[in-house]
Scaffold this motif. Sequence first.
Motif: not given
Length: 416
Positions: A114-123, A276-287
């Motif tokens: 439940k970490i805020p992020t963009a809605k998504f679909l995968e294929f 609006n003072n809220e953050a959503k995750v776009i990506e994680f990088n491991c470095r």
Amino acid sequence: MKVLVVGSGAREHAIIWKLKKSNRVSKLYAAPGNAGIANLCDCVNLKADDLEGLKNFALSEDIDLTVVGPEVPLVMGIVDLFKKNNLRIFGPTKSGAEFEGSKSFTKAFLEKYKIPTAKFLEFTSLEAAKEEIDLLGYPLVIKADGLAAGKGVVICQNRHEALEAVHDMMDEKVFGRAGEKVVFEEFLTGIEASVLCFVDGKTIVPMTSAQDYKKAYDGDLGLNTGGMGAYSPSVLFDENLEKHIEEKILKPFIKGTQCEGIDYKGIIFIGLMIKNNEAKVIEFNCRMGDPETQVVLPRMENDLMDVIDACIDGTLDQIVLEWSEEKTVAVVLASGGYPGEYEKHQVIRGLEDVDDVLVFHAGTMNQGNEIVTNGGRVLNVVAKMDNVEAARQKVYENVSKIQYKDMMYRSDIAKL
Ligand code: AMP
Ligand code: GLY
């Protein structure tokens, strides 16, 4: 301690510059390094993805600690290999590096915890992707699942562009296996910022914030690049936003890794969209980020060796990070044509004329008595001053002293 740093960019130059300040480090090596890094330590002719070569070097030279800069060796499993050989190394294992190695893995994790992020679909099939192409509306963000050197994200303005993007990724395989799976994402608006964090498996500690300029040209025009400049701290950040990020993103991240059985140690780079003072995750990088590292480490007052040790040993809760009040600005000097085609081996002049700034090298090499360009991003000029505007002026004053054929840079970095 003998320390080996893996990588050859300005990020690794900044890491080596910082480690060199530690009186706990007696000998430093870089693999493969660049012309600027060669002024600070011994460069070993081993590529960052030559895991066996790096392991053999670390064993034969009795390296006490290896610090990994780029994502590719991490995603390939360098940490697992070193650990198997009883070698001390800083970075996440292959399972942790999946946060960068697979967008679909990351989206599933974000959703589950439940970490805020963009809605998504995968294929995994082109037919299914085409059928649902209009579902999230336009602009539509289409991402190749795997590593694509920062090029695997396409922002599609309409159905025609979206169909072309999935065709390129899944049929033409322009990103190879990275495009076998694709992720569609809702387009987020706001301002992007990066938070790099130290992690020891149980504790996550954010560093000071930084803002990267990803587009090639002034006014955020042109193609996405690895990053054309940065400043720190980001003006977007205040106590409320920091609290929000801690509660909604950092705490669930660490809890999630523990629930999934991922002993995440090293750096997690969180790319955020802020609105609006809220953050959503776009990506994680491991470095660490590049160029974020080049503005963050010069503001860090701790001994980096102590923090790295705490991450590896699980004692990060005992570390308090301290940051200089001064502000940093970095401007990237690139090769004309970057992020597309560009020429290499142009002679760089004026490096000896700069003053009051740090110059971190990226794509540079020694050729005879000269330093020549050897990549898309070539140099980072970094200033640290009382305020962002003064740092910005200091950087650009010095940028004008450096020349090489077709030198390209943005003139609006940190123009607030
Ligand atoms: P990524 O490799 O996932 O970080 O994406 C690269 C860049 O594409 C980001 O830094 C953003 O500028 C942009 N981007 C990625 N995902 C989105 C999104 N859902 N909405 C808007 N822009 C995005
Ligand atoms: N500056 C963005 C990155 O390092 O991925």
